[in-house]
Design an enzyme around this catalytic site. Structure first.
Site, mmCIF file in Angstrom:
data_model
loop_
_atom_site.group_PDB
_atom_site.id
_atom_site.type_symbol
_atom_site.label_atom_id
_atom_site.label_comp_id
_atom_site.label_asym_id
_atom_site.label_seq_id
_atom_site.Cartn_x
_atom_site.Cartn_y
_atom_site.Cartn_z
ATOM 1 C CB THR A 8 8.518 -10.721 3.989
ATOM 2 O OG1 THR A 8 8.336 -11.924 3.824
ATOM 3 C CG2 THR A 8 10.181 -10.574 4.029
ATOM 4 C CB CYS A 9 3.444 -10.716 3.105
ATOM 5 S SG CYS A 9 4.272 -11.256 1.727
ATOM 6 N NE ARG A 39 11.311 -15.867 3.160
ATOM 7 C CZ ARG A 39 11.517 -17.291 3.422
ATOM 8 N NH1 ARG A 39 12.195 -17.710 4.291
ATOM 9 N NH2 ARG A 39 11.280 -17.736 2.320
ATOM 10 C CB SER A 77 10.066 -16.821 -2.475
ATOM 11 O OG SER A 77 11.437 -15.907 -2.158
ATOM 12 C CB THR A 113 12.789 -9.220 -7.812
ATOM 13 O OG1 THR A 113 11.776 -8.299 -8.096
ATOM 14 C CG2 THR A 113 12.973 -10.039 -9.205
ATOM 15 C CD GLN A 114 7.540 -7.781 -3.415
ATOM 16 O OE1 GLN A 114 6.887 -8.524 -3.736
ATOM 17 N NE2 GLN A 114 7.204 -6.689 -2.421
ATOM 18 N N GLY A 158 -2.967 1.334 0.354
ATOM 19 C CA GLY A 158 -1.332 1.304 0.805
ATOM 20 C C GLY A 158 -0.546 2.042 -0.194
ATOM 21 C CB ALA A 159 1.694 4.526 -0.481
ATOM 22 C CB SER A 182 0.639 -0.618 -2.149
ATOM 23 O OG SER A 182 0.217 -1.003 -0.928
#
EC number: 1.2.1.70
Length: 422
Positions: A50-51, A53, A110, A116-117, A190-191, A195
């Protein structure tokens, strides 16, 4: 066999190195799992990226050799020196690895506690590894307990109420800078999920959002989902829009920066660039009018978030601890299965031999052999029921040794299971 987790996060690894370690691209993730799986000591593995980790979770025969192999595999693929990886990595084994996994799934590790992501990202990483046959029953069972733990944390604490993510922290920073941002316009590049979250938080603050993405159809679809405050523009308008508006948020999956000095024009108004992508999307020089915030720059707001959630996090960690113990108790009860099978096979073998003897000696009609077998097996099943239940309650080494001695059976067991409960 042992569980191990090797972790590179915002806590131990700067964003520059995390960019190099990123396995968010499926081909790259497939390659790192292939390299890791080449070692015979590593039975199962999965990779989370992830961004904030990069994590490798594995089920291995020998911890030390497996950890060295995993670090070496990462070094080969990313060109980050082995020594640098070894110095930075947080390494967890057995109970520590499971506790860490459950904490990650519950969003306690986190950058923004309670976001929650991470649960969705973890599910996607697990599914990828499972679909590619890089992990099996042992990681699957750990993940099942991890998601169950995360659900319990969400249900019994307020840690995920009013969900917070890195995207929302970036929007909060914009509010801190401008105060009321309602009525302003912002560019979101970004989508993907990051984003979308940034755009949603901006729209909640009544900001007009312009979505720009290489795939224009995805930008159009996202804008439609977000409602009347959202619109979209083609990617070739990127330079024009980032030089027109004051707020720019970028979270693409591009391997290299998409906003560089070459497309930046000098303007006499302040522009704030929020780079919430890893690898970074923005590589420009700051001046009196250009301000750039990357993921690591948002930690001040995150620390405030941590302070507000400290009490709830304490409750959540208690749940994680209990879930970790429950997992290993379950593993221990599963470890009794070989003993139960061995006892039943022994009973079945004796019953079959004795029935055959009875038929040969004329004590039992041949036509009654099947019915007699069913009856004897039912008797043994009833007789072994209580021992089977007790074995699952306390599967100790002494009991298993006694069973082996008393019934002359051989029980295959995992020596590591009981140690995790001590």
């Amino acid at each position: 066999m042992h569980y191990v987790s090797i972790s590179f996060t915002h806590k131990n690894t700067d964003i520059g190195v995390r960019e190099k370690l990123s396995f968010s691209d499926n081909n790259r993730r497939r390659e790192i799992l292939r390299l890791i799986g080449a070692n015979d000591s590593i039975a199962e593995s999965m990779a989370l990226s992830t961004c904030n980790r990069v994590e490798i979770f594995a089920y291995v025969l020998d911890t030390q050799s497996s950890i060295r192999h995993i670090l070496n595999s990462i070094s080969i693929l990313t060109l980050v020196p082995f020594e640098a990886l070894e110095l930075r990595a947080d390494i967890y084994e057995d109970q520590g690895a499971i506790h860490h996994l459950f904490a990650v799934a519950s969003s306690l590790d986190s950058l923004v506690v309670g976001e929650t992501q991470i649960a969705g990202q973890l599910k996607e990483a697990f599914k990828f590894a499972y679909d590619n046959e890089d992990c099996g029953v042992n990681i699957s069972s750990a993940m099942h307990f991890a998601f169950k733990c995360a659900a319990e944390v969400r249900a019994l604490t307020t840690i995920s109420k009013n969900p917070v993510s890195v995207s929302s922290v970036a929007v909060a920073k914009a509010k801190e800078i401008y105060g009321n941002i309602g009525g302003m316009s912002a560019v979101v590049i970004g989508a993907g999920e990051m984003s979308r979250l940034a755009a949603q938080h901006l729209i909640n603050a009544e900001v007009n959002v312009i979505i720009i993405n290489r795939d224009e159809i995805k930008a159009q679809t996202l804008a439609k989902e977000l409602g009347e405050l959202a619109s979209y523009a083609s990617f070739d308008k990127l330079s024009e829009y980032i030089n027109r508006y004051r707020l720019i948020f970028s979270a693409t999956g591009a391997p290299n920066a998409i906003i560089t000095n070459e497309i930046i024009e000098q303007k006499d108004f302040h522009r704030y660039f929020f780079d919430i992508a890893v690898p970074r999307d923005i590589d420009i020089e700051e001046d009196e009018y250009i301000h750039v915030y990357a993921v690591d720059d948002l930690e001040e707001i995150v620390r405030t978030n941590l302070a507000l959630r400290e009490e709830q996090a304490s409750i959540a960690y208690s749940i994680v601890g209990k879930s970790t113990t429950s997992f290993f108790k379950w593993r221990l009860s599963e470890g009794s299965t070989p003993a139960i099978k061995a006892l039943r096979l022994k009973a079945k073998d004796i019953a079959c031999k004795e029935i055959e003897k009875a038929v040969k000696k004329g004590y039992l009609k041949c036509s009654d052999q099947d019915e007699a077998s069913k009856l004897v097996h039912q008797v043994f099943k009833a007789f072994l029921h209580t021992p089977s239940v007790r074995l699952k309650e306390k599967n100790s080494d002494d009991i298993l040794k006694a069973l082996e001695y008393l019934f002359d059976i051989k029980i295959q067991k995992d020596e590591n299971l009981e140690g995790n409960l001590k």
